[in-house]
Design a protein around this motif. Structure first.
Motif, short mmCIF file in Angstrom:
data_model
loop_
_atom_site.label_atom_id
_atom_site.label_comp_id
_atom_site.label_asym_id
_atom_site.label_seq_id
_atom_site.Cartn_x
_atom_site.Cartn_y
_atom_site.Cartn_z
N GLY A 21 9.81 -0.90 4.39
CA GLY A 21 8.94 -1.88 5.04
C GLY A 21 7.49 -1.63 4.64
O GLY A 21 7.11 -0.50 4.29
N TYR A 22 6.68 -2.68 4.72
CA TYR A 22 5.31 -2.56 4.21
C TYR A 22 4.48 -1.57 5.01
O TYR A 22 3.65 -0.85 4.46
CB TYR A 22 4.62 -3.92 4.18
N LYS A 23 4.70 -1.50 6.31
CA LYS A 23 3.87 -0.58 7.12
C LYS A 23 4.17 0.88 6.77
O LYS A 23 3.25 1.63 6.42
CB LYS A 23 4.09 -0.84 8.60
N PRO A 24 5.43 1.33 6.82
CA PRO A 24 5.68 2.73 6.44
C PRO A 24 5.43 2.99 4.96
O PRO A 24 5.05 4.09 4.59
CB PRO A 24 7.16 2.94 6.79
N ARG A 33 2.99 1.79 3.22
CA ARG A 33 1.56 2.09 3.10
C ARG A 33 1.28 3.52 3.55
O ARG A 33 0.53 4.26 2.90
CB ARG A 33 0.74 1.10 3.92
N GLN A 34 1.89 3.92 4.65
CA GLN A 34 1.66 5.28 5.15
C GLN A 34 2.15 6.31 4.13
O GLN A 34 1.50 7.32 3.87
CB GLN A 34 2.40 5.49 6.49
N TYR A 83 1.57 -6.00 13.36
CA TYR A 83 2.69 -5.14 12.91
C TYR A 83 2.19 -4.15 11.86
O TYR A 83 2.47 -2.96 11.92
CB TYR A 83 3.82 -6.00 12.34
N LEU A 84 1.41 -4.63 10.89
CA LEU A 84 1.02 -3.76 9.78
C LEU A 84 0.01 -2.70 10.20
O LEU A 84 0.04 -1.58 9.69
CB LEU A 84 0.43 -4.62 8.65
N GLY A 110 9.42 -4.94 12.30
CA GLY A 110 9.57 -3.66 11.60
C GLY A 110 10.99 -3.45 11.09
O GLY A 110 11.21 -3.05 9.95
N ASP A 122 11.78 -6.05 8.34
CA ASP A 122 11.05 -5.67 7.12
C ASP A 122 11.80 -4.53 6.42
O ASP A 122 12.00 -4.55 5.19
CB ASP A 122 9.63 -5.25 7.50
N ALA A 123 12.23 -3.54 7.20
CA ALA A 123 12.93 -2.39 6.61
C ALA A 123 14.25 -2.82 5.98
O ALA A 123 14.60 -2.41 4.87
CB ALA A 123 13.17 -1.34 7.67
N ALA A 165 13.76 -4.93 2.84
CA ALA A 165 13.27 -4.12 1.72
C ALA A 165 14.42 -3.36 1.07
O ALA A 165 14.48 -3.21 -0.15
CB ALA A 165 12.20 -3.15 2.19
N ARG A 201 9.00 -11.12 3.80
CA ARG A 201 8.46 -10.04 2.95
C ARG A 201 7.28 -10.55 2.14
O ARG A 201 6.29 -9.85 1.97
CB ARG A 201 9.55 -9.52 2.01
N THR A 245 -0.67 -7.66 3.67
CA THR A 245 -0.98 -6.29 3.24
C THR A 245 -2.13 -6.29 2.24
O THR A 245 -3.05 -5.47 2.34
CB THR A 245 0.26 -5.65 2.59
N ILE A 257 8.65 9.83 8.15
CA ILE A 257 8.48 8.40 7.81
C ILE A 257 9.79 7.85 7.26
O ILE A 257 10.24 6.76 7.64
CB ILE A 257 7.35 8.22 6.77
N GLU A 286 12.31 5.11 9.02
CA GLU A 286 12.52 3.86 8.31
C GLU A 286 14.00 3.59 8.10
O GLU A 286 14.45 2.44 8.19
CB GLU A 286 11.77 3.92 6.97
#
Lengths: 546, 131
Positions: free
Chosen positions: A389-392, A394-395, B13-14, B58, B61-62, B65, B75, B82, B111, B115
């Protein structure tokens, strides 16, 4: 400039194209006292250049409110439409390099994606600045003569300014070239790799690898009114000091000379020889009207694909021409000891290290790897490539980017039947034709490339970097093209004589890479420029051609 | 849902917090320039569900992806947001590594594991949304 019957002006020499080879050929001719007219597409960026402040990448990111304009573009043209292939997208300030190409240089191919240019400076406006010299063996295979090329390498280096190091890479990058400026500082991640190389040097050399600093057409000391690189890490967006040599710098200097004239928004389409004069036909890219120019000598420097188009139209013969393009792949690699570390404030976006896998003695040629750090091409381009996912993502990438090196690998290439080009009719195109390209590697080539990539992967592990994956972008991504009008001794049409004259003509010369019969993997541009100088030096002054 | 509300939902969210008005405006401009259109009914359903249920973004998105389909509208919109946030000075510290980051050996596995759990949840959620 003379005048023919009827009052048409006759130019002594017309040079087609303002890329690396056109700029160098024109300069050599001007210095020899020729009157030169350059006809060029001439697309340029008059918009973004003015927006970018003279600050480093981190400062811009932290302070500048309007940075979206040049990082993403005023039309958000920097945003990918689909998933991003890292490095494949031009930044908004550089998109002028391919402006109008889809319209005026249409291509038909299922297997090949070329990048061509109608820009002032051509593809040289986006050149990675890597400079390499071909070995005598490579020069001979390409159809080039070592002696004049060696002299030309030195002359070109003196004109454009090169920085580099006297290390294990030097025999491949700047051998026998004097006056090389000190290299740009290496970033800490590349330093880890280089220290591991020095520690494992004997083993890697035994496995045919040599590692060192690349030679770059990038000034680290002022020269000829150009400044040294400020190491702002904004190399893909701007260059206020003009530290990076770009062909437009050469063309701009020529425009101050009384014996040089530049005309843009012109796409040369064909030529015709007529009793000692050559008529050059060009399409006005604004009005779409055809215009003609007359000259005593014509120098084609439109790139291997561009010059081939012009020659195919001019000879009026439907023919498939051979074609060379270095196969290219890249390996993102992680250096574990650099995960989470702060990158340096001052940095260069150009290659940090060069790796040469030398199997020339075994008849397999020399493959070249270039190592780049990654920061100023923006994180979002990388995030789209991760399975997160884009948020993790980026982290995670904040930790990984300082440890990331991208290894771009070029492979040498010889002609084979699966690689060819042909002009086909297209009534909808402004030139009434489009270029059909077929490109397929032989099974032997594919196997050799795979073996070579395995070797590079193993070498990276020895150097302390973990390859994450292998990426094979579309064929054509190397942007190294050659061999469409190969040097040949038979005098056949669609080949070049040793001096660059187009066989079947008296007054037409080809100064770009069209003649190269073999394409080494090493950075091509310095050799292209050296050959352009050699061709321009040999052009006779007599009015009747050879 | 209006684009400005959509911007707030995706931005929250981001970033984990509301985004500023300028970022929302840039997102709107970006979508006008580079419109993101769902590829079919299923893609539209996923997008609408995500925007109506921000808590699920979240996980979705995961899952998208990891399992695809590649090019899902959600996405693509997240990529636009982003990129927009990355070029905002106010959020530069979330994208740049400006000092040595603490404890990578602990942080990175956490992380990744979180995820993976989200992706599993998102995969189940996709089954419900697309039923």
């Amino acid at each position: 400039m003379a005048v023919v019957a009827g009052g048409a002006a006759v130019n002594e020499v017309i040079v087609v194209g303002s890329g690396a080879t056109g700029a160098i050929a024109a300069q050599t001719l001007v210095e020899r006292g020729f009157d030169v007219l350059m006809l060029d597409g001439g697309q340029r960026d008059d918009h973004y250049r003015k927006l970018i402040p003279d600050l480093d990448f981190v400062e811009i990111r932290s302070r500048v409110q309007e940075q979206n304009r040049f990082f993403l573009g005023d039309r958000f043209e920097g945003l990918p439409q689909d998933a991003v292939s890292t490095g494949a997208q031009l930044t908004p300030p550089r998109q002028f390099i391919t402006a109008q190409v889809d319209r005026f240089l249409p291509v038909d191919s299922q297997t090949f994606s070329p990048m061509e240019s109608l820009a002032l400076g051509g593809l040289g406006s986006g050149w990675g600045l890597g400079c390499c010299v071909f070995s005598d063996g490579e020069l001979a295979q390409a159809g080039l003569s070592p002696q004049p090329m060696r002299e030309a390498y030195q002359l070109i280096a003196s004109r454009i300014g090169i920085s580099g190091e006297d290390d294990d890479a030097r025999p491949y990058t700047s051998a026998h070239i004097g006056g090389v400026q000190p290299p740009v500082p290496m970033d800490p991640t590349a330093q880890v790799i280089y220290r591991r190389y020095l520690h494992n040097r004997q083993r890697l050399r035994k496995n045919s690898f040599a590692v060192g600093r690349p030679a770059l057409a990038l000034l680290t000391e002022p020269k000829d009114g150009r400044g040294a690189t400020a190491l702002h890490d904004m190399d893909f967006y701007s260059d206020r000091e003009r530290a990076a040599w770009r062909p437009w710098i050469g063309v701009e200097a020529l425009r101050q000379k009384s014996n040089f004239e530049y005309r843009d928004n012109l796409l040369v389409t064909s030529f015709e020889e007529n009793g000692g004069f050559t008529t050059v036909r060009a399409l006005d890219m604004i009005t779409l009207q055809h215009r003609t120019f007359t000259c005593r000598k014509l120098v084609l420097a439109a790139g291997a694909l561009g010059s081939a188009r012009i020659v195919l139209r001019s000879f009026g013969e439907r023919k498939r021409l051979p074609f060379l393009c270095n196969a290219y792949s890249y390996l993102p690699c992680l250096v574990p000891s650099r995960i989470g570390k702060q990158p340096p404030r001052k940095n260069s976006g150009f290659a940090q290290l060069a790796l040469f896998y030398d199997r020339e003695a075994q008849g397999e040629g020399i493959a070249m790897g270039s190592l780049y750090s990654y920061r100023s091409l923006m994180l979002y381009r990388l995030l789209a490539e991760t399975p997160l996912g884009y948020k993790p993502a980026r982290q995670l990438m904040r930790y990984l980017v300082p440890a990331l090196l991208i290894l771009g690998i070029h492979h040498p290439q010889s002609p084979s039947p699966g690689k060819s080009i042909e002009l086909i009719a297209d009534p909808h195109a402004p030139t009434s034709d489009r270029l059909s390209i077929e490109y397929a590697l032989t099974p032997q080539e594919s196997q050799r490339i795979a073996r070579c990539e395995d070797q590079f992967s193993r070498a990276m592990l020895t150097l302390g970097a973990v390859p994450v994956k292998r990426v094979h972008p579309p064929a054509g991504s190397s942007i190294h093209y050659a061999g469409t009008l190969p040097f040949g001794e038979t005098g056949e049409r669609f080949t070049l004589a040793a001096d660059g004259r187009l066989n079947g003509t008296q007054t037409v010369f080809v100064a770009d890479g069209s003649g190269f019969r073999y394409l080494p993997a090493k950075g091509l541009t310095l050799s292209l420029m050296a050959n352009a100088h050699v061709v321009a030096t040999a052009i006779p002054r007599d009015g009747a051609g050879r | 849902m209006s684009i400005s509300v959509e911007a707030q939902v995706l931005g929250r969210y981001l970033l984990g917090k509301p985004i500023d008005a300028r970022s929302a405006a840039l997102y709107e401009q970006a979508l006008r320039s580079r419109s993101v259109v769902p590829c079919g009914v299923r893609d539209q359903n996923i997008l609408e569900f995500a925007l109506a249920h921000p808590w699920a973004i979240g996980c979705l998105d995961a899952a998208l992806a990891l399992f695809g389909p590649r090019g899902a509208a959600l996405r693509r919109k997240l990529l636009v947001m982003t990129a927009v946030l990355e070029v905002r000075p106010e959020y530069s510290d979330l994208y740049l590594t400006q000092s040595d980051l603490p404890a990578p050996l602990l942080s990175l596995p956490v992380i990744v594991v979180k995820e993976a759990v989200k992706a599993a949840g998102g995969w189940l959620l996709l089954r419900v949304v697309l039923r």
